[in-house]
Design a protein around this motif. Sequence first.
Motif: not given
Length: 402
Positions: A179-200, A210-213
């Motif tokens: 939530e703190r990262s959101l400035t007016p220029e932010v228009g979208g969010v991209i997330l993996e539901s399970v981070q694969g390459e990052g370590g599962v 919470g992100v959805r809300q």
Amino acid sequence: MTAAQAAAWGATGDHSPLMDNYGSPPRLFVKGSGAELYDADGTRHLDFLCGLAVTGLGHAHPAITEAVAAQAGTLTHTSNLFANEHQAPVAETLNRLIDAGSGQVLFQNSGAEANEAALKLVRKYQGRGRHGVVSALRSFHGRTLMSLAATGQPEKHEPFQPLPEGFRHVVWNDLAEFERSLTPEVGGVILESVQGEGGVNPADDDYLRGVRQICDERGLLLIFDEVQAGMGRTGTWFGFQHAGVCPDVVTMAKGIANGMPVGAMWARDDVAAAFVPGDHGSTYAGQPLALSAARATLAELERIDAPAVARAHEATFRSLLEPMAAVDHVRGRGLLLGVELTPEALAGRKAGDIARACLDRGLVVNGVTPTALRLAPPFIVTEEQIAEGVEIIGAAIAEGAA
Ligand SMILES: *Cc1c(COP(=O)(O)O)cnc(C)c1O
């Protein structure tokens, strides 16, 4: 590689005709069947990696082979100036499986391209000044410049600076920081539901809710990158379904066509409407040959109820791995598992070294972090093959721990 494999590789002399982009390959595989791979010496390997979560139905699956062979002898390519008979049925199936209201699909050829399209869609939908995108640290979204900029691994950025601007990366599963990262220029969010390459690393269900809300409150587009976790692999058709949240955009690739190069972007109808003719394109994307594989793959994944199969196999894997002294814990969902090894089991080695020892005993897995193995076996793996593979992992660990 052995002499026979090097000969089959065909790289002779000291100048390789191939760029050294992937390091030197440890094996040359020439044949596959179900969960098994055979190298040029005829040595059998169990495949618990599936070409990085791609060949979920196993190698040389008869239904896919037949569909692709028939299509190859009929019509392979016409470009997007024309329609073909597979596009609408595949898109309709994806729409039904995503199960998040009415949406539309744009085909691509890979995961990075699907994400590139999604990131361009954010810009088009939100308009100038709202092009910023938030993603998570340790995420992986691809290797094109935009998908690389979204990837939350700064060390991968450095050689290619300057990258497209507007991207910022936040700590995974930390809603307050998001939530703190959101400035007016932010228009979208991209997330993996399970981070694969990052370590599962699975997302907490509460985090995604919470992100959805917050996205709803601020009019942000929520993109789920399901390139690795999608197509039934985590025990639901898509990983975000574990949390019961609806995406605005979903990107897919890896498991969608059992090895033929297909990527896809789905978006809710009103978001999809932001792209009009001329905004985006790809010569190959959605071609009949690749989509014949996607169509046959989706039909077969549905026929076997791939998510249920993934959940059943997960239980078997956990029952065998969790009691092992060498295993600190097993994380992930379904058939996308990270096996965290204890320091004693590693005995100064890295997980990649253990993966190499597994390979030498006939099992394909990889080290996804310095301390964890990734298992992404095919849905069609048998209980006997699971037991055999886990035994090989145990033996590979024991070999150096003594
Ligand atoms: C592999 C992967 C990508 C990139 O897909 P490519 O087909 O290699 O371009 C993007 N996102 C995730 C989550 C992936 O696992």
